[in-house]
Enzyme design. Structure first.
Site, PDB file in Angstrom:
ATOM      1  NE  ARG A 197       6.678  10.604   0.718  1.00 54.64           N
ATOM      2  CZ  ARG A 197       5.962  10.328  -0.380  1.00 54.64           C
ATOM      3  NH1 ARG A 197       4.994   9.449  -0.307  1.00 54.64           N
ATOM      4  NH2 ARG A 197       6.238  10.912  -1.529  1.00 54.64           N
ATOM      5  N   PRO A 253     -12.481   0.617   8.117  1.00 55.08           N
ATOM      6  CG  PRO A 253     -11.598   2.751   8.035  1.00 55.08           C
ATOM      7  CD  PRO A 253     -12.246   1.793   8.959  1.00 55.08           C
ATOM      8  CG  PHE A 268      -4.826   1.118  13.722  1.00 52.56           C
ATOM      9  CD1 PHE A 268      -4.560   0.405  12.560  1.00 52.56           C
ATOM     10  CD2 PHE A 268      -4.295   2.394  13.842  1.00 52.56           C
ATOM     11  CE1 PHE A 268      -3.773   0.944  11.549  1.00 52.56           C
ATOM     12  CE2 PHE A 268      -3.512   2.941  12.842  1.00 52.56           C
ATOM     13  CZ  PHE A 268      -3.250   2.210  11.688  1.00 52.56           C
ATOM     14  CG  ASP A 318      -5.103  -0.424   6.692  1.00 47.46           C
ATOM     15  OD1 ASP A 318      -5.288  -1.362   7.500  1.00 47.46           O
ATOM     16  OD2 ASP A 318      -4.619   0.664   7.026  1.00 47.46           O
ATOM     17  CG  HIS A 371      -1.659  -2.018  10.687  1.00 46.07           C
ATOM     18  ND1 HIS A 371      -0.316  -2.174  10.908  1.00 46.07           N
ATOM     19  CD2 HIS A 371      -2.215  -1.892  11.914  1.00 46.07           C
ATOM     20  CE1 HIS A 371      -0.072  -2.125  12.203  1.00 46.07           C
ATOM     21  NE2 HIS A 371      -1.209  -1.946  12.832  1.00 46.07           N
ATOM     22  CE  LYS A 380     -16.863   9.232   0.192  1.00 48.48           C
ATOM     23  NZ  LYS A 380     -17.140  10.357   1.017  1.00 48.48           N
ATOM     24  CG  ASN A 398       0.560   2.263  -1.597  1.00 50.10           C
ATOM     25  OD1 ASN A 398       0.316   1.201  -1.036  1.00 50.10           O
ATOM     26  ND2 ASN A 398       0.059   2.581  -2.768  1.00 50.10           N
TER      27      ASN A 398
END
Length: 281
Positions: free
Chosen positions: A148, A202, A253, A204, A206, A185, A143
């Site tokens: 950041r 992975p 990506f 997510d 996106h 993990k 998130n």
């Protein structure tokens, strides 16, 4: 401080997409000098790219091999054997043993979207990172946005890591040992980016959007990525791209990231390609 050369054509390694595309969060770019500064393998590095080679400086290192003469390394007086070790570290980190151009041709023949994306995002390499650093970096990634995450990772290093060196008013730290950090993990990120499972993918929000909009339209409009959807998306790209599916999808990506779609980034990429072509003429 002298630069050391490592043979590597710019088409096989693009630093901007590789170092700034969400894999690692410890690299910063100096636009004025066209140089990257970052930390991996308990070593602080400075990198810059030329047509047919990568140049690097070792600013400092905590590797056991150099614990007795770290001052020499900081001053750029690395011996021949030390240069060989540092070159090996870079080759391993960028996986330079992989002929990326041949895979790009293979993936482009299978996928029109990849064929389009790779025109700008050539040379995107899957970094071979240390599992502990990669693990905690992606815990921080939940998130959050990249800037950041980078700040959070650097705070971890500053508070818990061992000091490597000072350079131009900045102190660089190694990533802390696992004993100083707690457990958790983010499995597929760790498998893909530091455990050499290059078909791991992975998924997510996106990645889900890329898949739903371009490959699996029946998944559009879903509020959450279920376990079944996660497996379906991963299996789709593994069937399409093969054993390096996670690597191939990283290119897509990067191409989809808004920061790489800005006018400035496109202009810089176009100007970079034109400049390289002009130097060859």
């Amino acid at each position: 401080m002298q630069w050391t050369k490592l043979l590597c054509n710019y088409r096989e390694l693009q630093l901007v997409g590789t170092l700034n595309g969400g894999q690692s969060f410890r690299w910063t770019y100096n636009k004025d000098t066209d140089e990257w500064i970052g930390v991996f393998s308990k070593t602080a590095w400075k990198l810059r790219q030329k047509d047919d080679y990568l140049e690097y400086q070792v600013l400092g290192s905590l590797l056991p091999e150099f614990s007795g003469n770290n001052t020499q390394i900081k001053n750029g007086n690395a011996k021949t054997c030390e240069e060989s070790i540092f070159k090996s570290l870079l080759e391993k980190y960028f996986r330079l043993d992989v002929n990326l151009g041949s895979y790009y041709k293979e993936w482009s023949a299978k996928d029109e979207l990849f064929k389009s994306a790779c025109q700008q995002f050539y040379g995107i390499r899957m970094l071979n990172q240390e599992p502990v650093e990669n693990l905690f970096s992606f815990i921080c990634s939940q998130n959050n946005h990249i800037s950041r995450i980078s700040s959070m990772v650097e705070k971890l290093c500053t508070h818990y890591g061992e000091e490597i060196c000072h350079h131009e008013g900045i102190t660089y730290y190694a990533f802390p040992e696992v004993e100083k950090l707690s457990e958790a993990k983010v499995a597929d990120c760790i498998c893909l980016m530091s455990l050499n499972h290059l078909k791991a993918l992975p998924v997510d929000t996106h990645v889900y959007q890329i898949a739903a909009q371009n490959y699996l339209p029946h998944l559009r409009g879903k509020k959450n990525v279920t376990e079944k959807m996660y497996a379906e998306i991963g299996d789709h790209f593994r069937l399409l791209y093969g054993d390096l599916a996670g690597w191939a999808h990283t290119v897509l990506f990067c191409a989809d990231l808004k920061k790489f779609q800005s006018t400035d980034h496109k202009k810089e990429a176009d100007e970079g390609v034109k400049a390289k072509k002009k130097r060859r003429q």
